[in-house]
Structure formats: C-alpha cells, structure tokens
Design an enzyme around this catalytic site. Structure first.
Site, PDB file in Angstrom:
ATOM      1  CG  HIS A 203      -1.931  -1.031   1.253  1.00 20.41           C
ATOM      2  ND1 HIS A 203      -3.227  -0.817   1.650  1.00 20.41           N
ATOM      3  CD2 HIS A 203      -1.893  -2.326   0.888  1.00 20.41           C
ATOM      4  CE1 HIS A 203      -3.933  -1.924   1.534  1.00 20.41           C
ATOM      5  NE2 HIS A 203      -3.127  -2.861   1.073  1.00 20.41           N
TER       6      HIS A 203
ATOM      7  CE1 TYR B  80      -5.555   3.107   9.054  1.00 25.17           C
ATOM      8  CE2 TYR B  80      -6.199   2.972  11.363  1.00 25.17           C
ATOM      9  CZ  TYR B  80      -5.376   2.583  10.328  1.00 25.17           C
ATOM     10  OH  TYR B  80      -4.375   1.673  10.557  1.00 25.17           O
TER      11      TYR B  80
ATOM     12  N   PRO C  87      -4.445  -0.962  19.016  1.00 26.03           N
ATOM     13  CG  PRO C  87      -6.145  -2.401  18.363  1.00 26.03           C
ATOM     14  CD  PRO C  87      -5.597  -1.710  19.555  1.00 26.03           C
TER      15      PRO C  87
ATOM     16  CE  LYS D 100       3.655   2.789  14.279  1.00 23.82           C
ATOM     17  NZ  LYS D 100       3.728   2.438  12.873  1.00 23.82           N
TER      18      LYS D 100
ATOM     19  CE1 TYR E 221      -1.522   3.127  10.057  1.00 31.14           C
ATOM     20  CE2 TYR E 221      -0.814   3.191   7.765  1.00 31.14           C
ATOM     21  CZ  TYR E 221      -1.648   2.690   8.751  1.00 31.14           C
ATOM     22  OH  TYR E 221      -2.598   1.765   8.424  1.00 31.14           O
TER      23      TYR E 221
HETATM   24  P1  RFL Z   1       2.560 -12.810  21.184  1.00 27.40           P
HETATM   25  O1  RFL Z   1       2.219 -12.808  19.736  1.00 27.40           O
HETATM   26  O2  RFL Z   1       1.456 -12.614  22.162  1.00 27.40           O
HETATM   27  O3  RFL Z   1       3.329 -14.163  21.461  1.00 27.40           O
HETATM   28  C1  RFL Z   1       3.617 -14.605  22.779  1.00 27.40           C
HETATM   29  C2  RFL Z   1       3.609 -16.106  22.773  1.00 27.40           C
HETATM   30  O4  RFL Z   1       4.005 -16.589  24.063  1.00 27.40           O
HETATM   31  C3  RFL Z   1       3.196 -17.695  24.414  1.00 27.40           C
HETATM   32  N1  RFL Z   1       3.258 -17.853  25.884  1.00 27.40           N
HETATM   33  C4  RFL Z   1       3.989 -18.799  26.511  1.00 27.40           C
HETATM   34  N2  RFL Z   1       4.766 -19.777  26.033  1.00 27.40           N
HETATM   35  C5  RFL Z   1       5.393 -20.594  26.935  1.00 27.40           C
HETATM   36  N3  RFL Z   1       5.242 -20.459  28.282  1.00 27.40           N
HETATM   37  C6  RFL Z   1       4.455 -19.475  28.799  1.00 27.40           C
HETATM   38  N4  RFL Z   1       4.330 -19.353  30.122  1.00 27.40           N
HETATM   39  C7  RFL Z   1       3.799 -18.591  27.901  1.00 27.40           C
HETATM   40  N5  RFL Z   1       2.959 -17.524  28.059  1.00 27.40           N
HETATM   41  C8  RFL Z   1       2.650 -17.098  26.829  1.00 27.40           C
HETATM   42  C9  RFL Z   1       1.828 -17.345  23.848  1.00 27.40           C
HETATM   43  O5  RFL Z   1       1.018 -18.487  23.648  1.00 27.40           O
HETATM   44  C10 RFL Z   1       2.224 -16.680  22.527  1.00 27.40           C
HETATM   45  O6  RFL Z   1       2.262 -17.602  21.461  1.00 27.40           O
HETATM   46  O7  RFL Z   1       3.672 -11.711  21.534  1.00 27.40           O
HETATM   47  P2  RFL Z   1       4.791 -11.001  20.640  1.00 27.40           P
HETATM   48  O8  RFL Z   1       5.637 -12.012  19.937  1.00 27.40           O
HETATM   49  O9  RFL Z   1       5.396  -9.994  21.529  1.00 27.40           O
HETATM   50  O10 RFL Z   1       3.959 -10.271  19.468  1.00 27.40           O
HETATM   51  C11 RFL Z   1       3.091  -9.196  19.740  1.00 27.40           C
HETATM   52  C12 RFL Z   1       1.937  -9.156  18.731  1.00 27.40           C
HETATM   53  O11 RFL Z   1       1.316 -10.425  18.695  1.00 27.40           O
HETATM   54  C13 RFL Z   1       0.921  -8.069  19.032  1.00 27.40           C
HETATM   55  O12 RFL Z   1       1.560  -6.907  19.476  1.00 27.40           O
HETATM   56  C14 RFL Z   1       0.052  -7.708  17.801  1.00 27.40           C
HETATM   57  O13 RFL Z   1      -0.836  -8.744  17.472  1.00 27.40           O
HETATM   58  C15 RFL Z   1      -0.726  -6.422  18.038  1.00 27.40           C
HETATM   59  N6  RFL Z   1      -1.571  -6.017  16.898  1.00 27.40           N
HETATM   60  C16 RFL Z   1      -1.047  -5.396  15.782  1.00 27.40           C
HETATM   61  N7  RFL Z   1       0.282  -5.235  15.652  1.00 27.40           N
HETATM   62  C17 RFL Z   1       0.806  -4.719  14.494  1.00 27.40           C
HETATM   63  O14 RFL Z   1       2.033  -4.545  14.398  1.00 27.40           O
HETATM   64  N8  RFL Z   1       0.032  -4.360  13.419  1.00 27.40           N
HETATM   65  C18 RFL Z   1      -1.320  -4.500  13.454  1.00 27.40           C
HETATM   66  O15 RFL Z   1      -1.984  -4.237  12.451  1.00 27.40           O
HETATM   67  C19 RFL Z   1      -1.910  -4.987  14.678  1.00 27.40           C
HETATM   68  N9  RFL Z   1      -3.242  -5.139  14.779  1.00 27.40           N
HETATM   69  C20 RFL Z   1      -2.950  -6.244  16.952  1.00 27.40           C
HETATM   70  C21 RFL Z   1      -3.770  -5.784  15.857  1.00 27.40           C
HETATM   71  C22 RFL Z   1      -3.531  -6.937  18.003  1.00 27.40           C
HETATM   72  C23 RFL Z   1      -4.887  -7.142  18.005  1.00 27.40           C
HETATM   73  N10 RFL Z   1      -5.419  -7.895  19.076  1.00 27.40           N
HETATM   74  C24 RFL Z   1      -6.231  -9.033  18.883  1.00 27.40           C
HETATM   75  C25 RFL Z   1      -4.813  -7.744  20.392  1.00 27.40           C
HETATM   76  C26 RFL Z   1      -5.129  -5.952  15.868  1.00 27.40           C
HETATM   77  C27 RFL Z   1      -5.704  -6.605  16.951  1.00 27.40           C
HETATM   78  C28 RFL Z   1      -7.205  -6.731  16.965  1.00 27.40           C
HETATM   79  C1  PHB Z   2      -5.299  -5.146  10.401  1.00 26.85           C
HETATM   80  O1  PHB Z   2      -5.139  -5.293   9.154  1.00 26.85           O
HETATM   81  O2  PHB Z   2      -5.718  -6.047  11.128  1.00 26.85           O
HETATM   82  C2  PHB Z   2      -5.008  -3.822  11.009  1.00 26.85           C
HETATM   83  C3  PHB Z   2      -4.509  -2.821  10.211  1.00 26.85           C
HETATM   84  C4  PHB Z   2      -4.279  -1.562  10.764  1.00 26.85           C
HETATM   85  C5  PHB Z   2      -4.548  -1.350  12.108  1.00 26.85           C
HETATM   86  C6  PHB Z   2      -5.017  -2.377  12.904  1.00 26.85           C
HETATM   87  C7  PHB Z   2      -5.257  -3.622  12.351  1.00 26.85           C
HETATM   88  O3  PHB Z   2      -4.353  -0.114  12.628  1.00 26.85           O
END
Ligand code: RFL
Ligand code: PHB
Length: 392
Positions: A72, A200, A293, A297, A385
């Site tokens: 994008h 957005y 979110p 980031k 961003y």
């Molecule tokens: P994770 O992905 O949570 O992975 C941690 C892992 O550790 C495991 N775990 C254990 N394993 C062994 N022993 C234990 N005691 C343990 N306790 C936990 C867990 O099962 C898991 O597999 O952390 P990490 O690697 O720091 O990654 C972080 C990201 O996952 C998170 O920040 C993002 O998903 C946030 N996020 C977004 N980030 C972006 O960069 N771009 C986005 O567009 C974006 N959109 C989002 C998001 C998060 C969302 N939700 C659902 C919170 C959109 C949403 C809706």
């Molecule tokens: C996504 O594609 O899930 C997404 C993209 C941008 C955001 C949050 C989530 O700010």
C-alpha cells in the site's frame, strides 16, 4: 538440556529472535505453551512496516509473503464527513504491507523448523530462576511432565500474559498504564476489500470504524464498541449495518459485504514496563508493552525489540562485550515510547471518548482536519505510521 538462549513464546518476537540467533551461530530453544495449530491460526495483526519486511527478507523468511502480501502506497481517512488520503509514497517514499500475523508466524515456524531450531509446542514455562547467576533456568511443563532448560540468557517473548515480566521484582519494575473506555469488535469476512486501501473512519455520532483486508477476497473490519461488549450481541446484519452507517456515503465507496467467518472483541490499553532487562533475563514485545491497535504497531515493535536484543547477544558471543546489554532497555524504549505516543494519538483522534462534550467533539474534528488537511500534518502521520527506524 543447555542452550545459549532460552526463548519463551513463539509469537512474532520469539520466532524472529530464534531465526536471527540461529543465523549467527547462537544456539536456542523456543518454548511455546500453545499447540502449533493454535498459534498458526490466531487472527491478530495485519500490517507490516518496512523495517519488519526488511528483517523478514534479510532472514530469508519472505518468500510466501512477497507472493501474497498487499503493498500500500497510501491510506484513506474519513473524518468530519470528509474524505482524505495520506499518500505515504508521495510524501516520504515509504509504504506499508498487509500480510496477516498468523501468516507471518506460519512462515517463521516453517523456516526455523527447517533450519533445525527446536520449537517445543504445548510446553508451558512455569518458572524462570537464577537470573543473577551464570546459569539461569526455565522450568516448564510438557506432556504432563516437568522439564528444565538451562541457558546463558533467557528471552521473555511470552506476550502480555506471560510469566517473564513478573520475574522482574516489583521493587525495581515500573509500569506505565492507560486503559481506554472502549474496545474493538474485529471481524473477518469473505468479502473483497471495500477500497484497495485501508479506511480509518471517525464518525462523530457513532464512533470509529476501520476497513482493512487480508486478501482481494477477504475483508477485516473493526468497530469501536464498549470494552466489555459481548460479540454474541452482534449479528452479521447488525455488524454490516453499523459499518455502513459509520462509513457514511461517499462517491466511489460502496461497502463490500459477505459471510462473516470470525468475530471477537479486544480491549484496548497502552502499557509499558521497565526495565526490560533483569540480570540475564530480557523481555521483548507484548511481554514488555502493549499499544492500542489503531497505530498498527504491536507486531512491529515485537520485531524491532528482538532485533536490538539479537544484536546485543551477537556482540556478546562474538566480542565478549556486554555494553549492548546495558543499553538494551534504553535503546528499545526510545522507539517504544515513540510508538506509544503515535498509537495514543491515533486512538484519541479517531475514537469517540465516552464522556466527551460537544466542545470536545468539535475540537477533535478540527484536529483531524488540521492534520489530514495539511501536507505537514500528513507527513508527520505518514512517518510514524509507516514505522520509525528499527533502532533509534
Ligand atoms: P505474542 O504474539 O502474544 O506471542 C507470545 C507467545 O508466548 C506464548 N506464551 C507462553 N509460552 C510458553 N510459556 C508461557 N508461560 C507462555 N505464556 C505465553 C503465547 O502463547 C504466545 O504464542 O507476543 P509477541 O511475539 O510480543 O507479538 C506481539 C503481537 O502479537 C501483538 O503486538 C500484535 O498482534 C498487536 N496487533 C497489531 N500489531 C501490528 O504490528 N500491526 C497491526 O496491524 C496490529 N493489529 C494487533 C492488531 C492486536 C490485536 N489484538 C487481537 C490484540 C489488531 C488486533 C485486533
Ligand atoms: C489489520 O489489518 O488487522 C489492522 C490494520 C491496521 C490497524 C489495525 C489492524 O491499525
């Protein structure tokens, strides 16, 4: 068993770290409490910054991503009933990439396993200890039996609910926290994206909506809802109707609808815990910080933290230097706080704050017009961003 680095968590952070260490001849084991199928299908983030894409490429984990991603140049905004476009490519020659987090995780797992990096699934870390000795340990449970891994260093990449952060004593840990009075209802739908770019949308009466995607056939959409909202209250019809109302009527935009295949509500918070190092434990990613979110980031920060950590570990094993260990918290926090500020700013600009009065609403729309209506404003937004430098 003994390895140089014991990694807790097979999210994007832990898996990228494993790959970086392996490529530099440093032995590691990844312990993951969940099953492989679970982590490979957990629907979460979708947006990769250039820095994350560059690291996926340098580590040879980019093959499928390059075939399937959506690149994008710009992003659309609807605010105060008006439509804007932030053309990141024109403004700063940067882009963003859409590729689902679970796809990133699948690729990272496949490449690590093919290279012989041990990833133990359904292995839950229960205790981390001896962090101020030469031989820390991780006690974990696998198949109903207890096991112990000893290592030179522990990398806590176990997300917000993991055990690593809590291994840093309360007396030296400082947490910074803000909980928002709303959450996001997120859906996946078999529907082509409403526009080719993300939209957005700040609707003065009804609140925030985001229209994003996973492919040319799959939409991902989010709606601002109360933080404790039950997704069961949201029928498919209600979701599409609300998305349509928040989007409003604009020339050239027609809401694309289809079968909803997944829905869930996520609470929103900003959180930072410091220090990110305690003796031989380093925490990274969601284990150390959470962002709402809106700025996209979280996954990118997890990847940049472990990049900094990998450099420190490589420097130690190559040159015997611990100087980078001492700077780990400070180096990461500069970027983290930059992303925290941006995520908070985007969140407060785009959402309806419960309790806001009519003045607050008008001011918010004026802020959006100021930012989106000026090249300088759009440039500031685009710089943040599309992602701050990996190391600042
Ligand atoms: P994770 O992905 O949570 O992975 C941690 C892992 O550790 C495991 N775990 C254990 N394993 C062994 N022993 C234990 N005691 C343990 N306790 C936990 C867990 O099962 C898991 O597999 O952390 P990490 O690697 O720091 O990654 C972080 C990201 O996952 C998170 O920040 C993002 O998903 C946030 N996020 C977004 N980030 C972006 O960069 N771009 C986005 O567009 C974006 N959109 C989002 C998001 C998060 C969302 N939700 C659902 C919170 C959109 C949403 C809706
Ligand atoms: C996504 O594609 O899930 C997404 C993209 C941008 C955001 C949050 C989530 O700010």
């Amino acid at each position: 068993m003994h390895v140089q680095v014991g990694i807790i968590g097979a999210g994007p952070g832990g898996l990228m770290l494993a790959r970086l260490l392996h490529l530099n001849g440093i032995s590691c084991v990844v312990l993951e409490s969940r099953a492989r199928a679970y982590v490979e299908t957990r629907v979460r983030a979708g947006l990769l910054e250039q820095g994350s894409v560059d690291l996926m490429t340098e580590t040879g984990m980019d093959e499928r991503m390059r075939r399937e991603w959506m690149v994008h140049d710009g992003t659309e905004y609807i605010a105060g009933g008006e439509r804007y476009r932030v053309d990141m490519w024109d403004l700063i020659k940067r882009r963003i990439y859409i590729y689902g987090q679970q796809e990133v995780v699948k690729d990272m797992i496949a490449v690590n396993l093919a290279a012989g990096v041990p990833i133990h699934f359904e292995a839950e870390a229960r205790e981390i200890g001896c962090l101020d000795t030469q031989k820390p340990f991780i006690r974990y449970e696998k198949d109903g039996a207890e096991a112990t891994l000893t290592c030179d260093y522990v990398a806590g990449c176990d997300g917000f609910h993991g055990i690593s952060r809590r291994a840093i004593p309360d007396a030296i840990r400082k947490d910074y926290d803000r909980v928002y009075p709303f959450g996001w209802l997120g859906i996946l739908a078999d529907a082509p994206p409403t526009l080719p770019e993300l939209i957005y949308c700040q609707n003065e009466e009804r609140g925030f909506a985001l229209f994003t995607m996973r492919s040319t056939k799959v939409s991902r959409c989010y709606l601002q809802v109360p933080p404790d909202e039950d997704e069961a209250n949201w029928s498919d019809d209600r979701i599409w109707n609300e998305l349509s109302l928040r989007l409003g009527k604009h020339e050239g935009i027609a809401l694309s609808t289809g079968k909803i295949t997944q829905k869930s509500v996520t609470a929103m918070r900003s959180f930072v815990s410091e220090p990110m190092r305690h003796g031989r434990l380093f925490i990274a990613g969601d284990a150390a910080h959470i962002v709402p979110p809106t700025g996209a980031k979280g996954m990118n920060l997890a990847i940049s933290d472990v990049y900094v950590l990998s450099k420190a570990l490589i420097d130690f094993y190559r040159n015997g230097s611990t100087a980078c260990f001492d700077r780990y918290t400070e180096t990461c926090l500069r970027r983290i706080w930059g992303a925290q500020h941006f995520s908070w700013w985007m969140t407060s600009m785009m959402h309806n704050m419960p309790g806001d009065n009519p003045f607050d609403r008008k001011r918010q729309i004026a802020e959006l017009r100021t930012v989106l209506g000026s090249r300088a404003g759009r440039t500031l937004l685009a710089e943040n961003y599309s992602g701050l430098p990996l190391e600042m």
